[in-house]
Design a protein around this motif. Structure first.
Motif, short mmCIF file in Angstrom:
data_model
loop_
_atom_site.label_atom_id
_atom_site.label_comp_id
_atom_site.label_asym_id
_atom_site.label_seq_id
_atom_site.Cartn_x
_atom_site.Cartn_y
_atom_site.Cartn_z
N UNK A 66 0.84 -1.20 0.00
CA UNK A 66 0.00 0.00 0.00
C UNK A 66 0.88 1.25 0.00
N UNK A 67 0.24 2.38 -0.33
CA UNK A 67 0.92 3.67 -0.26
C UNK A 67 0.09 4.61 0.62
N UNK A 68 0.72 5.69 1.01
CA UNK A 68 0.10 6.66 1.93
C UNK A 68 -1.28 7.11 1.46
N UNK A 69 -1.38 7.46 0.19
CA UNK A 69 -2.63 8.02 -0.35
C UNK A 69 -3.73 6.98 -0.55
N UNK A 70 -3.45 5.70 -0.30
CA UNK A 70 -4.51 4.69 -0.33
C UNK A 70 -5.45 4.83 0.86
N UNK A 71 -5.01 5.58 1.88
CA UNK A 71 -5.74 5.62 3.14
C UNK A 71 -6.70 6.80 3.21
N UNK A 72 -7.64 6.68 4.14
CA UNK A 72 -8.59 7.74 4.44
C UNK A 72 -9.02 7.60 5.90
N UNK A 73 -9.59 8.67 6.43
CA UNK A 73 -10.18 8.61 7.77
C UNK A 73 -11.68 8.77 7.60
N UNK A 108 -7.76 1.76 4.35
CA UNK A 108 -7.89 1.94 2.90
C UNK A 108 -9.35 1.73 2.50
N UNK A 109 -9.65 1.95 1.24
CA UNK A 109 -11.01 1.75 0.76
C UNK A 109 -11.44 0.29 0.86
#
Length: 291
Positions: A154-161, A219-220
């Motif tokens: 995974x990469x940093x921008x794969x994530x969300x809150x 992640x999504x």
């Protein structure tokens, strides 16, 4: 000294210095969820913010016509706590007012940080007692940082809150190091994207009004991540460093704010301040669940 709690699901560790959580290890998937304080980016894990949250204007304040100096987030994170109580599933760290604290903060206080291990969840409580006949003025907060990404695929921008709430929150804006609490914006989004640009102006700060809110850092695909119950926090900040490629995200429950941009400098007028009368107590808490 390092202290650990462990069950079938988690092993969590703490340091007497700062009473700080230093590891949150999932024994099932072998993931370390807590940021490991690489000084290249940020040399802390989950510091406790006391007796202020954020920064004072010019790092100073006035109380009873006396000027005092205090740096960002206060002194507790840099002091040695005592272990007041420990069992197999909980530990309580304690800090008392002393000659060193009195030089920058003229109040008697007892600050306890209580950690309770509950299956796949860690409950963190901040207990503030006023042992004096005089009032106690303070703010308190948490600053836990979580590894993002958790997996090498995974990469940093794969994530969300993701924000599990039907309420419209107020978004507290920042001007430099200071809050602009008098001019909040409406925040209706159900998620905060984890990108570098998200943190260009520092933390994303939501006003919670002490209503429990579940934030999920994942992640999504929601395969692994953190479910963060804000407990009775007044505010929550979501933060990572900008523009560095720092591989962590902080979810920060606060009972207080940085000085307002128009702060008078008088402690009694500080935004987000809590006041305890003689022998009163305060209890703030939040919970971290891993999956």
């Amino acid at each position: 000294m390092t202290v650990s709690l462990e069950n079938a699901f988690l092993k969590v560790s703490f340091n007497e210095h700062g009473g700080e959580l230093t590891s949150l290890f999932n024994k099932k998937n072998k993931f370390e969820y807590l940021w490991q304080a690489n000084p290249k980016y940020w040399g802390r894990h989950a510091p406790v913010l006391f007796p202020i949250v954020g920064r004072l204007k010019d790092d100073k304040y006035f109380y009873k016509q006396q000027q005092y100096w205090m740096t960002q987030h206060g002194f507790a994170r840099d002091m040695d706590f005592e272990i007041e109580k420990k069992t197999d599933q909980q530990v309580t760290f304690c800090l008392h007012a002393n000659k060193v604290t009195m030089q920058q903060y003229p109040f008697e206080f007892v600050l306890r940080i209580k950690y309770e291990l509950m299956i796949d969840t860690l409950k963190v409580s901040y207990l503030v007692d006023n042992p004096s006949i005089k009032q106690l003025l303070f703010s308190v907060g948490g600053h836990p940082a979580f590894n993002v990404p958790l997996s090498s695929t995974e990469v940093f921008s794969d994530y969300q809150v993701a924000i599990a709430s039907n309420r419209t929150h107020q978004l507290i804006q920042l001007q430099g190091n200071y809050s602009d609490s008098r001019h909040p914006l409406e925040f209706t989004a159900k998620k905060i994207d984890v990108t570098r640009e998200t943190f260009k102006n520092d933390a994303v700060i939501l006003k919670l009004d002490e209503k429990e809110t579940m934030l999920t850092l994942t992640t999504s695909q929601e395969k692994n991540g953190i479910r963060f119950n804000t407990g009775n926090a007044q505010y929550v900040g979501v933060w990572s460093k900008y523009p560095e490629n720092a591989p962590f995200v902080c979810i920060e429950p606060w009972w207080g704010l940085a000085d307002d941009v128009n702060a008078s400098g008088r402690l009694t007028e500080k935004v987000g301040l809590h006041v305890l009368k003689a022998h009163e107590s305060f209890n703030g808490f939040y919970k971290i669940q891993v999956f």
